[in-house]
Each structure stands twice: as C-alpha cells, then as structure tokens.
Design a protein around this motif. Structure first.
Motif, PDB file in Angstrom:
ATOM      1  N   LEU A 131      -9.516 -14.690  -0.642  1.00 59.04           N
ATOM      2  CA  LEU A 131      -9.926 -14.074  -1.905  1.00 59.04           C
ATOM      3  C   LEU A 131     -10.438 -12.644  -1.767  1.00 59.04           C
ATOM      4  N   ASN A 132     -10.737 -12.221  -0.561  1.00 60.23           N
ATOM      5  CA  ASN A 132     -11.131 -10.835  -0.300  1.00 60.23           C
ATOM      6  C   ASN A 132     -10.253 -10.287   0.815  1.00 60.23           C
ATOM      7  N   TRP A 133      -9.760  -9.080   0.631  1.00 63.06           N
ATOM      8  CA  TRP A 133      -8.846  -8.521   1.618  1.00 63.06           C
ATOM      9  C   TRP A 133      -9.077  -7.021   1.751  1.00 63.06           C
ATOM     10  N   GLU A 134      -8.371  -6.425   2.690  1.00 65.18           N
ATOM     11  CA  GLU A 134      -8.542  -5.001   2.974  1.00 65.18           C
ATOM     12  C   GLU A 134      -8.053  -4.144   1.809  1.00 65.18           C
ATOM     13  N   PRO A 135      -8.843  -3.145   1.382  1.00 66.39           N
ATOM     14  CA  PRO A 135      -8.426  -2.294   0.272  1.00 66.39           C
ATOM     15  C   PRO A 135      -7.329  -1.292   0.654  1.00 66.39           C
ATOM     16  N   SER A 136      -7.149  -1.050   1.931  1.00 64.85           N
ATOM     17  CA  SER A 136      -6.168  -0.049   2.350  1.00 64.85           C
ATOM     18  C   SER A 136      -4.752  -0.521   2.042  1.00 64.85           C
ATOM     19  N   MET A 137      -3.810   0.410   2.069  1.00 62.26           N
ATOM     20  CA  MET A 137      -2.416   0.092   1.791  1.00 62.26           C
ATOM     21  C   MET A 137      -1.637  -0.299   3.031  1.00 62.26           C
ATOM     22  N   ASP A 138      -2.304  -0.493   4.150  1.00 59.60           N
ATOM     23  CA  ASP A 138      -1.607  -0.779   5.406  1.00 59.60           C
ATOM     24  C   ASP A 138      -0.693  -1.994   5.283  1.00 59.60           C
ATOM     25  N   ILE A 139      -1.176  -3.044   4.626  1.00 60.31           N
ATOM     26  CA  ILE A 139      -0.367  -4.253   4.499  1.00 60.31           C
ATOM     27  C   ILE A 139       0.862  -4.002   3.646  1.00 60.31           C
ATOM     28  N   CYS A 140       0.731  -3.115   2.633  1.00 56.44           N
ATOM     29  CA  CYS A 140       1.857  -2.814   1.746  1.00 56.44           C
ATOM     30  C   CYS A 140       2.979  -2.099   2.495  1.00 56.44           C
ATOM     31  N   SER A 141       2.616  -1.349   3.529  1.00 57.64           N
ATOM     32  CA  SER A 141       3.619  -0.610   4.304  1.00 57.64           C
ATOM     33  C   SER A 141       4.523  -1.544   5.102  1.00 57.64           C
ATOM     34  N   LYS A 142       4.185  -2.821   5.152  1.00 58.23           N
ATOM     35  CA  LYS A 142       5.004  -3.793   5.874  1.00 58.23           C
ATOM     36  C   LYS A 142       5.990  -4.509   4.962  1.00 58.23           C
ATOM     37  N   TRP A 143       5.903  -4.216   3.665  1.00 57.10           N
ATOM     38  CA  TRP A 143       6.802  -4.865   2.725  1.00 57.10           C
ATOM     39  C   TRP A 143       8.242  -4.397   2.932  1.00 57.10           C
ATOM     40  N   ASN A 144       9.185  -5.229   2.557  1.00 57.13           N
ATOM     41  CA  ASN A 144      10.582  -4.831   2.460  1.00 57.13           C
ATOM     42  C   ASN A 144      10.767  -4.178   1.092  1.00 57.13           C
ATOM     43  N   VAL A 145      11.133  -2.896   1.098  1.00 54.39           N
ATOM     44  CA  VAL A 145      11.132  -2.148  -0.157  1.00 54.39           C
ATOM     45  C   VAL A 145      12.005  -0.901  -0.030  1.00 54.39           C
ATOM     46  N   SER A 146      12.507  -0.432  -1.161  1.00 55.23           N
ATOM     47  CA  SER A 146      13.196   0.858  -1.188  1.00 55.23           C
ATOM     48  C   SER A 146      12.188   1.955  -0.903  1.00 55.23           C
ATOM     49  N   HIS A 147      12.516   2.854   0.012  1.00 52.19           N
ATOM     50  CA  HIS A 147      11.577   3.899   0.408  1.00 52.19           C
ATOM     51  C   HIS A 147      11.231   4.811  -0.767  1.00 52.19           C
ATOM     52  N   SER A 148      12.217   5.305  -1.482  1.00 55.73           N
ATOM     53  CA  SER A 148      11.942   6.226  -2.597  1.00 55.73           C
ATOM     54  C   SER A 148      11.247   5.502  -3.750  1.00 55.73           C
ATOM     55  N   TYR A 149      11.616   4.261  -3.988  1.00 52.48           N
ATOM     56  CA  TYR A 149      10.982   3.469  -5.051  1.00 52.48           C
ATOM     57  C   TYR A 149       9.504   3.264  -4.731  1.00 52.48           C
ATOM     58  N   PHE A 150       9.220   3.010  -3.458  1.00 52.66           N
ATOM     59  CA  PHE A 150       7.837   2.778  -3.026  1.00 52.66           C
ATOM     60  C   PHE A 150       7.021   4.068  -3.120  1.00 52.66           C
ATOM     61  N   GLU A 151       7.632   5.201  -2.765  1.00 55.20           N
ATOM     62  CA  GLU A 151       6.920   6.476  -2.859  1.00 55.20           C
ATOM     63  C   GLU A 151       6.527   6.776  -4.303  1.00 55.20           C
ATOM     64  N   LYS A 152       7.459   6.564  -5.220  1.00 53.82           N
ATOM     65  CA  LYS A 152       7.150   6.795  -6.633  1.00 53.82           C
ATOM     66  C   LYS A 152       6.062   5.835  -7.099  1.00 53.82           C
ATOM     67  N   ALA A 153       6.169   4.582  -6.659  1.00 50.36           N
ATOM     68  CA  ALA A 153       5.164   3.587  -7.040  1.00 50.36           C
ATOM     69  C   ALA A 153       3.787   3.975  -6.519  1.00 50.36           C
ATOM     70  N   TYR A 154       3.763   4.530  -5.334  1.00 51.91           N
ATOM     71  CA  TYR A 154       2.487   4.883  -4.698  1.00 51.91           C
ATOM     72  C   TYR A 154       1.782   6.028  -5.431  1.00 51.91           C
ATOM     73  N   CYS A 155       2.556   6.973  -5.925  1.00 48.10           N
ATOM     74  CA  CYS A 155       1.934   8.179  -6.481  1.00 48.10           C
ATOM     75  C   CYS A 155       1.768   8.134  -7.996  1.00 48.10           C
ATOM     76  N   ASN A 156       2.210   7.060  -8.657  1.00 51.88           N
ATOM     77  CA  ASN A 156       2.036   7.042 -10.107  1.00 51.88           C
ATOM     78  C   ASN A 156       1.126   5.910 -10.555  1.00 51.88           C
ATOM     79  N   ILE A 157       0.887   5.889 -11.835  1.00 49.60           N
ATOM     80  CA  ILE A 157      -0.096   4.981 -12.422  1.00 49.60           C
ATOM     81  C   ILE A 157       0.319   3.524 -12.364  1.00 49.60           C
TER      82      ILE A 157
END
Length: 327
Positions: free
Chosen positions: A242-268
């Motif tokens: 129920l409590n986890w690390e606030p950093s995005m380190d775990i998200c960087s391990k996801w299988n994802v489109s690189h450009s899609y993830f970059e846009k997701a990271y920098c927008n609302i």
C-alpha cells in the motif's frame, strides 16, 4: 477468446498470466499500474493498444484529413509539444520501443512471447476505446488472460478529463474547449459505452467472471478494494504494497513506446500518477460539485457543470450504473 484460455473448471492457468485492466481515461488506472508494478515478478505493459490507436488516428494524416476540427487539434498538439524539450527525458532501454513498431498484430505477438524466467505475471493497462469494434482475436494474445475493468463516477471522469485537456493546451477558460467536439480522436460520449460493451462480452465467455475495480471505492478504502482485487485475480496480497517509492524508477521498467512515455511524463495526463507513492483516502467534500452525484444523488440541472461535461455524464450514467450495480 475472452475465456477459452482457461480450463473448463475456470481455474487459473499456468504462469505467467496476463492480467488486463481496461478503463476509461481519468479513472486512476495509471496510479493502479504503478502500484501493480511492485508486485513480485510483475511485468507491465503501459497502454500498448493506445499507441496503436494513436498511430491510426492522430499520427495518420489521412485520418479525418479534411475535418477542420481534426486539423485544429493536430495544430494544437504540434504547438504544445514543439515548445517542450523532451531530449533524453526518458532513457531508452530494452523495454522502450519505437512508436512506429506499434500495430495491433505487433502488440498481440509481443504479449504472446515467452517471458523471462523471473516473470510471474504480466499486467496490461489500456483504454477500452483503443480496441473498440475489434474482434478479440485481432488483438489479444493466445496466452492465459484475465480481464478486469476500472470504473469511476462519470462526473469525476469527465471533470478531470476536461481539466487535463485545458492544461495540455494551455487554456484557462473552460469555454475554450468542448470535449465532445474539439478532440476528434476521442469520443468521450462513448467512453463508458465502449467499456460496458467489453465487459458484457467478457461476461458471456467461459472462465472466471470479469473483475471490476471501483476507483471511487479505492480512494475511500484502498486496502479493502485492492485486497479484493488481488483475491479475484489470484495475486498474492500484502498490505506492505500500500506504500511504495514515489520516484519514477519502477515506471522506467515498463514495456512502453519511448515517445509515448516521454509525452506522458511531461504532461498533465500522467505526471501525478507516475510520482505517487500511495492511494490517499479521499471522499468529495460536502457541498462540492462532485459530492452529491458521487454519493448517489441525482445530478441537478442547476449544478455548476459545463454543458459538454453534463452531456457526457448523462449518456454515460446507464453504463456506469450497470457495472457499479454488479459489484
């Protein structure tokens, strides 16, 4: 194909099992995805079908090529992102892919590939609209699958959806955008109908019943809701999750489109979810716009709600209620 990957007795198949979370936008599904990332042996795919859908719509200049609303939408997006420096915002890795690779056959093949020895489960989070109208055979892998669905009160969904659109385009006036017409790649009037249709189809198939995750209840009682979700999907539950690390380190391990993830990271759209560290207990404040409808009261005509949001809520409520009442 929804359920034929299970045995006749409905028991869970051999690992790794693919757990799909189908949702509408702004239903806390990205926060749930980050939470699920901390389950031991979990591999995550982040919106692979949405990338396919984006390739077939927003990135395809032939899609609604002569439509004035689509031209305006594309121009807005270009202006928004050309001013944002996304160079090396997210490092490329073995789990980030070029968006050009994404089509429905490619995703289906990737999700069917043998996983790494340490992978026990695969979690795939995506939007119902990204596969609406398609046969399951055309996008689902021939692998063990469990289908789950995330719901949230339509008033909360569309209020958040419009705020996100306004912020993405740098608009401060709510009247500047009508979400039912000014974002042609989305059909918000159909969001809940699409999700409901998938849920109904899944119910008709053999195998375990599809699972519904109620985002509003999740915020009211995270442990109860998530423990129940884990039980329904056969995952090992621990309150330590129920409590986890606030950093995005775990998200960087996801299988994802690189450009899609970059846009997701920098927008609302995803920034809060990607940096969250828990589900904060939350209920609408008494007297707020959301309080009455989200606690079961009827949405009154004199409530201060934009016309486009009201329209989306009204057409969505029957589908939302049908799924809500099944819990």
């Amino acid at each position: 194909m929804w359920g034929e990957l299970y045995g006749i007795d409905g028991t869970y198949p051999e690992e790794p099992r693919r757990i799909f979370l189908w949702c509408v936008p702004r239903s806390l599904s990205s926060a749930v995805t980050k939470f699920m990332s901390f389950v031991d042996g979990m591999q995550v795919w982040f919106e692979p079908y949405s990338v396919c859908y984006e390739n077939a719509t927003a990135r395809d200049l032939q899609y609604l090529g002569d439509d004035s609303k689509m031209k305006s939408y594309r121009q807005r997006l270009e202006e928004v992102y050309q001013d944002r420096d996304m160079t090396n915002l997210i490092e490329k890795s073995a789990t980030t892919f070029d968006a050009d690779l994404y089509n429905y056959d490619w995703v289906k093949t990737q999700l069917a590939l043998p996983e790494q020895p340490e992978t026990k489960y695969v979690f795939v989070k995506d939007m119902a609209y990204a596969v609406d109208g398609m046969t399951t055979e055309s996008y689902l892998p021939a692998a063990p699958c469990q289908h789950t669905f995330s719901i949230r009160h339509p008033l909360a969904v569309f209020s958040s959806f419009k705020r996100a659109i306004l912020k993405e385009f740098g608009e401060t006036r709510s009247s500047a955008i009508d979400i039912t017409t000014d974002c042609p790649i989305y059909r918000p009037l159909e969001f809940f109908q699409q999700l409901h249709r998938m849920w109904e189809d899944a119910k008709q198939q053999s195998g375990p019943d599809p699972v519904i995750l109620d985002a509003d209840e999740l915020l009211r009682d995270p442990e109860k809701v998530l423990a129940g979700y884990f039980q329904s999907t056969g995952l090992p539950w621990s309150s330590d999750l129920l409590n986890w690390e606030p950093s995005m380190d775990i998200c960087s391990k996801w299988n994802v489109s690189h450009s899609y993830f970059e846009k997701a990271y920098c927008n609302i759209w995803f920034k809060t979810s990607f940096n969250c560290s828990k589900f904060n207990r939350k209920v609408p404040k008494p007297g707020s716009t959301l309080a009455g409808p989200m606690l079961g009261a009827k949405m009154e005509s004199n409530m201060d709600i934009d016309d486009d949001i009201r329209k989306c809520v009204e057409v969505s409520m029957p589908y939302y209620n049908a799924m809500k009442e099944s819990l």
